[in-house]
Write an enzyme that holds these catalytic residues in place. Sequence first.
Site, PDB file in Angstrom:
ATOM      1  CB  ALA A   1      24.157  18.199   9.776  1.00 14.96           C
ATOM      2  N   GLY A   2      23.946  15.571   7.949  1.00 16.16           N
ATOM      3  CA  GLY A   2      24.597  14.359   7.437  1.00 16.16           C
ATOM      4  C   GLY A   2      24.477  14.274   5.936  1.00 16.16           C
TER       5      GLY A   2
ATOM      6  CE  LYS B   1       5.922   5.737  -1.162  1.00 15.05           C
ATOM      7  NZ  LYS B   1       4.693   6.347  -0.717  1.00 15.05           N
TER       8      LYS B   1
ATOM      9  CB  CYS C   1       8.149   7.257   3.315  1.00 15.83           C
ATOM     10  SG  CYS C   1       7.367   5.658   3.551  1.00 15.83           S
TER      11      CYS C   1
ATOM     12  CE  LYS D   1      14.295   3.875   9.470  1.00 19.39           C
ATOM     13  NZ  LYS D   1      13.300   4.558  10.249  1.00 19.39           N
TER      14      LYS D   1
ATOM     15  CE  LYS E   1       3.090   8.321   5.670  1.00 22.30           C
ATOM     16  NZ  LYS E   1       3.940   7.934   6.782  1.00 22.30           N
TER      17      LYS E   1
ATOM     18  CG  LEU F   1       5.149   1.307  10.068  1.00 23.15           C
ATOM     19  CD1 LEU F   1       6.489   1.070   9.405  1.00 23.15           C
ATOM     20  CD2 LEU F   1       4.459  -0.010  10.259  1.00 23.15           C
ATOM     21  NE  ARG F   2       9.963   6.039  14.444  1.00 24.14           N
ATOM     22  CZ  ARG F   2      10.504   6.273  15.644  1.00 24.14           C
ATOM     23  NH1 ARG F   2      11.403   7.214  15.774  1.00 24.14           N
ATOM     24  NH2 ARG F   2      10.146   5.583  16.704  1.00 24.14           N
TER      25      ARG F   2
HETATM   26  N1  LIG Z   1       7.702   1.340   4.549  1.00 18.96           N
HETATM   27  C1  LIG Z   1       7.397   2.318   5.385  1.00 18.96           C
HETATM   28  O1  LIG Z   1       8.182   2.679   6.282  1.00 18.96           O
HETATM   29  C2  LIG Z   1       6.069   3.012   5.288  1.00 18.96           C
HETATM   30  C3  LIG Z   1       5.648   3.820   6.359  1.00 18.96           C
HETATM   31  C4  LIG Z   1       4.420   4.459   6.258  1.00 18.96           C
HETATM   32  C5  LIG Z   1       3.645   4.307   5.117  1.00 18.96           C
HETATM   33  N2  LIG Z   1       4.088   3.532   4.091  1.00 18.96           N
HETATM   34  C6  LIG Z   1       3.225   3.370   2.915  1.00 18.96           C
HETATM   35  O2  LIG Z   1       2.587   2.104   3.006  1.00 18.96           O
HETATM   36  C7  LIG Z   1       2.430   1.524   1.696  1.00 18.96           C
HETATM   37  C8  LIG Z   1       3.117   0.170   1.645  1.00 18.96           C
HETATM   38  O3  LIG Z   1       4.504   0.375   1.859  1.00 18.96           O
HETATM   39  P1  LIG Z   1       5.505  -0.851   2.099  1.00 18.96           P
HETATM   40  O4  LIG Z   1       6.827  -0.254   2.431  1.00 18.96           O
HETATM   41  O5  LIG Z   1       4.876  -1.825   3.030  1.00 18.96           O
HETATM   42  O6  LIG Z   1       5.545  -1.466   0.621  1.00 18.96           O
HETATM   43  P2  LIG Z   1       6.126  -2.898   0.170  1.00 18.96           P
HETATM   44  O7  LIG Z   1       6.475  -2.716  -1.256  1.00 18.96           O
HETATM   45  O8  LIG Z   1       7.147  -3.351   1.146  1.00 18.96           O
HETATM   46  O9  LIG Z   1       4.873  -3.882   0.304  1.00 18.96           O
HETATM   47  C9  LIG Z   1       3.788  -3.908  -0.559  1.00 18.96           C
HETATM   48  C10 LIG Z   1       3.374  -5.370  -0.711  1.00 18.96           C
HETATM   49  O10 LIG Z   1       2.148  -5.416  -1.430  1.00 18.96           O
HETATM   50  C11 LIG Z   1       2.201  -6.571  -2.269  1.00 18.96           C
HETATM   51  N3  LIG Z   1       1.189  -6.440  -3.334  1.00 18.96           N
HETATM   52  C12 LIG Z   1       1.207  -5.637  -4.414  1.00 18.96           C
HETATM   53  N4  LIG Z   1       0.089  -5.822  -5.140  1.00 18.96           N
HETATM   54  C13 LIG Z   1      -0.658  -6.749  -4.505  1.00 18.96           C
HETATM   55  C14 LIG Z   1      -1.911  -7.362  -4.767  1.00 18.96           C
HETATM   56  N5  LIG Z   1      -2.617  -7.076  -5.850  1.00 18.96           N
HETATM   57  N6  LIG Z   1      -2.361  -8.273  -3.882  1.00 18.96           N
HETATM   58  C15 LIG Z   1      -1.648  -8.608  -2.781  1.00 18.96           C
HETATM   59  N7  LIG Z   1      -0.435  -8.067  -2.493  1.00 18.96           N
HETATM   60  C16 LIG Z   1       0.043  -7.146  -3.345  1.00 18.96           C
HETATM   61  C17 LIG Z   1       3.633  -6.570  -2.767  1.00 18.96           C
HETATM   62  O11 LIG Z   1       4.012  -7.814  -3.303  1.00 18.96           O
HETATM   63  C18 LIG Z   1       4.391  -6.213  -1.485  1.00 18.96           C
HETATM   64  O12 LIG Z   1       4.715  -7.350  -0.742  1.00 18.96           O
HETATM   65  C19 LIG Z   1       3.021   2.547   0.724  1.00 18.96           C
HETATM   66  O13 LIG Z   1       1.993   3.355   0.237  1.00 18.96           O
HETATM   67  C20 LIG Z   1       3.960   3.364   1.588  1.00 18.96           C
HETATM   68  O14 LIG Z   1       4.149   4.666   1.123  1.00 18.96           O
HETATM   69  C21 LIG Z   1       5.270   2.866   4.157  1.00 18.96           C
END
Ligand SMILES: NC(=O)c1ccc[n+]([C@@H]2O[C@H](COP(=O)([O-])OP(=O)(O)OC[C@H]3O[C@@H](n4cnc5c(N)ncnc54)[C@H](O)[C@@H]3O)[C@@H](O)[C@H]2O)c1
Length: 463
Positions: A284-285, A295, A292, A352, A236, A167-168
């Site tokens: 371009a920008g 990292k 994501c 964004k 991924k 998801l985005r």
């Molecule tokens: N944000 C994006 O657009 C996106 C898209 C695809 C994949 N991802 C991946 O998905 C994963 C999550 O990303 P995110 O952006 O949702 O992160 P986020 O930091 O917004 O959310 C993570 C949540 O997990 C909670 N958490 C941490 N430890 C915990 C525990 N022990 N028990 C319960 N809750 C706990 C945190 O408090 C936080 O609310 C990452 O690996 C990321 O790379 C993110």
Amino acid sequence: MDICVIGAGYVGLVTSACLAYLGNHVTAVEASSERLGSLKKGIVPFFEPGLQEFVKETIESGFLTFTDSLEGAVKKADVIFIAVGTPSLPNGEPDLSQVMVVARAIGGALDGSKRRIIVNKSTVPVGSGNWVEMLVSQGVQNAQPVPARSARPESPSFTVVSNPEFLREGSAITDSFYPDRIVVGASDDNAVDVMKNLYKPIINQTFEPPSFAPRPAAFQTVPFVVTDLASAELIKYSANAFLAMKISFANEIAGLCEKVGADVRQVAQGIGLDYRIGKAFLNAGVGWGGSCFGKDVSALMQVAKEYSYPTSLLEATVSVNERQRLVVIKKLQEELKILKGRTVGLLGLSFKPDTDDLRDAPAITIAYQLLKMGASVKAFDPVANERCEQLHPNLEITYCDSALTLAQDCDAVVLVTEWALFRNLDWKGLSKVMRWPLVIDGRNVLSEQDVVDAGMTYRGIGH
Ligand SMILES: NC(=O)c1ccc[n+]([C@@H]2O[C@H](COP(=O)([O-])OP(=O)(O)OC[C@H]3O[C@@H](n4cnc5c(N)ncnc54)[C@H](O)[C@@H]3O)[C@@H](O)[C@H]2O)c1
């Protein structure tokens, strides 16, 4: 099905609400007491279009609840999603500590009443599926008292699958209901069947679309891609690395366009119409950012490093992006000569539009660089001002609540985030209150004609 989602951030909360909307009983486990407190009141603690109403609706339907009790939620669940954060460590490796804590805790909470599927939705390096399985097993062992032979309870049975999230932010609900594909990496056919069953309404598009996320015209079925665990994990990382590389490619060509007098917007159109290349991600920008891309590209390079495998393309993708963020500074210097004592207004802070996420946002790099060079920085973001102030207390920005107050006494305005409301600003009005009428379009989205007609100087990227 009974579902437990651990971590109610961008990914976990959207996943929870979507699965609840499809008729599953979802318990979302959140460790942050502040975040949990808001969610229990039906308040989404970050900005994502439509999510506030959606979460409220699914709570009221009775299918979505929130808790801090991982144990209780795991015990009830058939399928347990791990959706905690995996941010970068300073050396570029992913910090897997949240996944580690959760995997062990799941093991500690499992009982033998049914076979559970543990789904890794967090983005994790190749091999993490097996690592999570080992951690869950450790959790099981630590929690099991050594039983008397006669009263031995059923030992917990589980399998780990990988289900990367694509998801985005900004279109997270639409992306979840209408994805390009669903990927499941597993070594267990039964687990694949359960996952396919869980996602069946999305795969076959048999659900009634929510009012705020209508089904796109002609959208039909969703490919369900089954792979081994390592391939799912690599899919991924590779997808994000490829998208980042495409943007860096466009930015490299943009620099060349400026040298030879070409226009990168025309070049991008000309190459993007080739179906093998495609139009998306060729803008371009000021470069890519967000939670994501950076990292995930670093994590991929780290994995390769462990195998002494060179990743020249990935390294170039990152270095072009680092250089690109500072291109607007160079343009400001070309126009204003000395930046010390100047005031620069940034339109947009989030990485964004349609999100308040500031993770690895180009605006933050640009602001720090301007301050370092002695300029004063003002900023206006429609949703991220407050979050920026909280997360970057040392960043001496003057926050503004409109484009007009931002422009007041500025020597230049730089568009950093292409929020829709910035596309049609009253440039004549802004020009009147600015000290020097300079506009740098860091995303190539403004009408050059409108800006010039307002008596201002316009500078874009790559043209
Ligand atoms: N944000 C994006 O657009 C996106 C898209 C695809 C994949 N991802 C991946 O998905 C994963 C999550 O990303 P995110 O952006 O949702 O992160 P986020 O930091 O917004 O959310 C993570 C949540 O997990 C909670 N958490 C941490 N430890 C915990 C525990 N022990 N028990 C319960 N809750 C706990 C945190 O408090 C936080 O609310 C990452 O690996 C990321 O790379 C993110």
